[in-house]
Motif scaffolding. Structure first.
Motif, PDB file in Angstrom:
ATOM      1  N   SER A 122       0.821  -1.212   0.000  1.00  0.00           N
ATOM      2  CA  SER A 122       0.000   0.000   0.000  1.00  0.00           C
ATOM      3  C   SER A 122       0.859   1.268   0.000  1.00  0.00           C
ATOM      4  O   SER A 122       2.048   1.242   0.320  1.00  0.00           O
ATOM      5  N   GLU A 123       0.221   2.379  -0.371  1.00  0.00           N
ATOM      6  CA  GLU A 123       0.903   3.668  -0.339  1.00  0.00           C
ATOM      7  C   GLU A 123       1.367   3.991   1.081  1.00  0.00           C
ATOM      8  O   GLU A 123       2.479   4.492   1.286  1.00  0.00           O
ATOM      9  N   LEU A 124       0.547   3.686   2.056  1.00  0.00           N
ATOM     10  CA  LEU A 124       0.896   3.941   3.440  1.00  0.00           C
ATOM     11  C   LEU A 124       2.144   3.175   3.840  1.00  0.00           C
ATOM     12  O   LEU A 124       3.054   3.725   4.469  1.00  0.00           O
ATOM     13  N   ALA A 125       2.219   1.896   3.466  1.00  0.00           N
ATOM     14  CA  ALA A 125       3.388   1.086   3.808  1.00  0.00           C
ATOM     15  C   ALA A 125       4.646   1.656   3.164  1.00  0.00           C
ATOM     16  O   ALA A 125       5.722   1.680   3.782  1.00  0.00           O
ATOM     17  N   GLY A 126       4.517   2.130   1.925  1.00  0.00           N
ATOM     18  CA  GLY A 126       5.664   2.712   1.242  1.00  0.00           C
ATOM     19  C   GLY A 126       6.158   3.968   1.930  1.00  0.00           C
ATOM     20  O   GLY A 126       7.369   4.185   2.071  1.00  0.00           O
ATOM     21  N   ILE A 127       5.240   4.806   2.376  1.00  0.00           N
ATOM     22  CA  ILE A 127       5.629   6.037   3.079  1.00  0.00           C
ATOM     23  C   ILE A 127       6.253   5.702   4.427  1.00  0.00           C
ATOM     24  O   ILE A 127       7.261   6.295   4.828  1.00  0.00           O
ATOM     25  N   LEU A 128       5.678   4.735   5.130  1.00  0.00           N
ATOM     26  CA  LEU A 128       6.213   4.349   6.431  1.00  0.00           C
ATOM     27  C   LEU A 128       7.624   3.784   6.286  1.00  0.00           C
ATOM     28  O   LEU A 128       8.493   4.013   7.147  1.00  0.00           O
ATOM     29  N   ALA A 129       7.872   3.081   5.192  1.00  0.00           N
ATOM     30  CA  ALA A 129       9.189   2.480   4.974  1.00  0.00           C
ATOM     31  C   ALA A 129      10.274   3.524   4.753  1.00  0.00           C
ATOM     32  O   ALA A 129      11.460   3.249   4.968  1.00  0.00           O
ATOM     33  N   LEU A 130       9.880   4.730   4.346  1.00  0.00           N
ATOM     34  CA  LEU A 130      10.862   5.795   4.142  1.00  0.00           C
ATOM     35  C   LEU A 130      11.484   6.255   5.450  1.00  0.00           C
ATOM     36  O   LEU A 130      12.565   6.851   5.454  1.00  0.00           O
ATOM     37  N   ALA A 131      10.774   5.995   6.565  1.00  0.00           N
ATOM     38  CA  ALA A 131      11.244   6.397   7.900  1.00  0.00           C
ATOM     39  C   ALA A 131      11.506   7.892   7.968  1.00  0.00           C
ATOM     40  O   ALA A 131      12.473   8.344   8.577  1.00  0.00           O
ATOM     41  N   GLN A 132      10.654   8.665   7.306  1.00  0.00           N
ATOM     42  CA  GLN A 132      10.766  10.122   7.331  1.00  0.00           C
ATOM     43  C   GLN A 132       9.521  10.680   8.011  1.00  0.00           C
ATOM     44  O   GLN A 132       8.426  10.660   7.442  1.00  0.00           O
ATOM     45  N   ALA A 133       9.699  11.146   9.233  1.00  0.00           N
ATOM     46  CA  ALA A 133       8.565  11.577  10.044  1.00  0.00           C
ATOM     47  C   ALA A 133       7.771  12.691   9.367  1.00  0.00           C
ATOM     48  O   ALA A 133       6.532  12.682   9.386  1.00  0.00           O
ATOM     49  N   GLU A 134       8.448  13.645   8.752  1.00  0.00           N
ATOM     50  CA  GLU A 134       7.750  14.767   8.127  1.00  0.00           C
ATOM     51  C   GLU A 134       6.891  14.302   6.966  1.00  0.00           C
ATOM     52  O   GLU A 134       5.777  14.794   6.758  1.00  0.00           O
ATOM     53  N   THR A 135       7.397  13.357   6.180  1.00  0.00           N
ATOM     54  CA  THR A 135       6.631  12.838   5.044  1.00  0.00           C
ATOM     55  C   THR A 135       5.385  12.108   5.528  1.00  0.00           C
ATOM     56  O   THR A 135       4.287  12.287   4.978  1.00  0.00           O
ATOM     57  N   LEU A 136       5.535  11.291   6.557  1.00  0.00           N
ATOM     58  CA  LEU A 136       4.387  10.570   7.103  1.00  0.00           C
ATOM     59  C   LEU A 136       3.380  11.540   7.710  1.00  0.00           C
ATOM     60  O   LEU A 136       2.166  11.415   7.482  1.00  0.00           O
TER      61      LEU A 136
END
Length: 611
Positions: free
Chosen positions: A349-363
């Motif tokens: 999912s898009e959410l999983a991809g964003i979470l995998a970035l480990a970038q708090a601001e992006t999440l």
């Protein structure tokens, strides 16, 4: 914070009767057995009660023998008063453990005094994304400096308060705890980190800390404990009587007034509310906040239940799913547990991809305008009701700056609140408490409320002192209360307000009232900044810079500087403008201007209520 904490939601008497039955058998020295059926919070309350019983039943000699044996310094870092309330609870229970406490705000503590304190506990909240609360900022600056003294021989413990919904959960307490150890202090009790439901862990820490410090009392040659006298500290100011109304037991107040302040063409919806305090006994001061216990939007509740393909009458936590989603859980702001669970179950999912970035601001940016329904619809994951509620956070109160002085409000408390409403796709979203007040509590209806004291944000005690206030938008709320307070007290100090918003024609809330305060001589200056009434945007910090020479002169005359509003941008821009104008008009370097601002803070002449 001004509130009474009793061991039971229905008051102390039932628990007291249980306590008397469960006490140790010695009538000379009653105690609480380890197997007594009390929660940690109840044990803290009962310890204080038993200390009072002991004091009232022993004769003079016995009383002298029972004098608290150990001096414990309680240092408090607070933004909204919660840490202060916990410190008060600890102080009331302390004598029952042979401990005498001295409570001091962190901004009143010189770091050089720490080595002589011997024993201390720090109770501190965390502000924003892991920042020190305002009244701990200067203390932390000195503590982390290379010039900080060694603390060998100092014994300590830290209670940290925070909100796990933020990345910097309990960061202020963690930093202070680590730094004390680095400087050689000995930890008596491991730091405890409290989330928004802080009462039980805070009470358990209080009991453990008092027990452990009480056991450290020095002894004489014959083995008897030697009384220790706390080091000199500022005299305690008389406090208000604590109210029984808390976030756990809010007062059901009648909403007497609910009216729109902003104009019909405004892009905002700002409302004025007045709650009738009736016979609640609630007391408040100008500068305090009012906690509002909200309910969730029933339309959102229905949509989530439909998305789950569940029955609203399904049993959950001793009630129905619909009731618990309405009054028990946060469904507007997704919890970290829900985010993690969805990402784990839907790795593509898009959410999983964003979470995998480990970038708090992006999440944070991705989550900012999304509620739980948006997240449930963003993946193919299907939760049952029991699994969903397991990853939700309890529904929390929202705190709003009080916009009235008790001297002028005639048994009521006023709020000034912007209703949060916005569209995401084809759905309307809304702030939990702001729409609760606007849409779900009609005039004559009731809502649970309680007062959160904010002792660090107050009208100057010197009625002759000049007062400069910066409060755009709903940031005007506490300054409406300040101006009412100074008027009712007959204060002679000059008052200067910087106010602004988008358009004067639609967003100039309380215009008539401010006009009356001007003509009546209560408000000496009113500088307005309506950002979108001209091509170049004008903000309150713009007006500050334009009037920097006079603003600096007010400060030089002993003026107080107060700010209320958005912490992420406005408060930072105002702070920078303040530094700049002090440097320019005071003929100082930026370093010297920073020290000038530090002095204002130390003297309690620079105060903030930011969120």
């Amino acid at each position: 914070m001004s509130e009474t904490r009793t061991p039971s939601a229905v008051g102390p008497r039932p628990v007291l009767f249980e306590a008397l039955a469960a006490l140790g058998s010695s009538t000379d020295d009653p105690f609480i057995p380890e197997d007594a059926p009390f929660s940690p919070e109840q044990r803290v309350w009962l310890a204080g009660f038993l200390a009072g019983v002991r004091a009232s039943t022993v004769d003079g000699a016995e009383a002298a023998a029972r004098t608290p044996q150990l001096a414990l310094h309680v240092l408090v870092g607070t933004q909204t008063g919660t840490a202060e309330a916990i410190a008060e609870d600890l102080g009331r229970a302390a004598s029952g453990y042979g401990v005498a406490t001295t409570t001091t705000g962190l901004d009143d503590v010189e770091v050089d005094r720490l080595p002589s304190m011997g024993h201390l506990v720090v109770i501190t909240s965390t502000y924003g994304e892991g920042e020190m609360p305002d009244n701990a900022e200067l203390f932390w600056e000195a503590l982390q400096a290379s010039t900080a003294p060694r603390l060998d021989g100092l014994k300590f413990s830290v209670l940290a308060l925070g909100d796990s919904g933020y990345d910097g959960f309990c960061q202020a307490g963690k930093l202070i705890d680590t730094r004390l150890e680095q400087l050689g202090a000995e930890r008596v009790l491991a730091r405890v980190d409290c989330d928004v439901d802080y009462e039980e862990p805070a009470a358990a820490w209080t009991t453990q800390a008092l027990s452990l410090f009480g056991a450290l009392a020095p002894a004489t040659a014959d083995g008897a404990a030697t009384p220790a006298v706390p080091a000199a500290a500022p005299a305690k100011k008389p406090g208000r009587t604590r109210s029984p109304w808390t976030r756990k037991t809010p007062f059901g107040a009648t909403l007497a007034v609910n009216r729109v302040l902003s104009g019909a063409a405004s892009s905002k919806e700002i409302r004025h509310y007045e709650f009738d305090l009736a016979d609640s006994g609630i007391e408040y001061a100008a500068g305090d906040a009012l906690g509002v216990m909200p309910s969730n939007d029933p339309a959102l509740v229905d949509a989530i239940i439909a998305e789950l393909d569940a029955d609203p009458d399904d049993a959950v936590d001793g009630s129905t799913l619909a009731e618990r989603l309405t009054n028990g859980f946060e469904i507007r702001t997704p919890s970290k547990d829900l985010v993690a669970e969805l990402a784990e179950r839907s790795p593509g999912s898009e959410l999983a991809g964003i979470l995998a970035l480990a970038q708090a601001e992006t999440l944070d940016s991705w989550l900012r305008d999304r509620d739980i329904l948006d997240l449930l619809r963003s993946t193919s994951v299907r939760f049952d009701a029991a699994t969903l509620v397991d990853v939700l956070r309890p529904l929390q109160h929202r705190a709003y700056s009080i916009s009235s002085s008790p001297l002028a409000a005639d048994g009521r408390v006023h709020l000034t609140v912007a209703s949060v409403r916005y569209a995401v796709g084809d759905r309307m979203h809304g702030g939990v408490a702001s729409t609760h007040l606007a849409d779900r509590v009609a005039e004559g209806g009731t809502s649970g409320i309680f007062v959160s004291a904010n002792a660090a944000f107050r009208v100057p005690s010197d009625d002759d002192a000049p007062l400069i206030m910066v409060g755009p938008g709903t940031g005007i709320a506490p300054f409406r209360s300040f101006l009412q307070e100074r008027r009712e007290r007959g204060a002679t100090g000059r008052n200067w307000l910087f106010f602004g918003d988008q358009h004067r024609a639609h967003d100039f809330i309380y215009e008539d009232e401010l006009g009356e305060l001007l003509t009546g001589g209560v408000l000496d200056r009113l500088d307005l900044a309506f950002s979108r009434d001209q091509r170049e945007k004008v903000y309150v910090q713009t007006r500050m810079r334009e009037n920097g020479k006079e603003l600096y002169a007010w400060l030089e005359e002993g003026g107080h500087f107060a700010v209320c509003g958005d912490a992420s941008r406005m408060a930072k821009d105002v702070d920078q403008a303040l530094h700049d104008l002090i440097a320019e008009h005071g003929g100082r370097s930026m370093e010297a201007a920073a020290e000038y601002v530090h002095t204002l803070k130390r003297e309690k002449r620079y105060i903030r209520d930011v969120y």
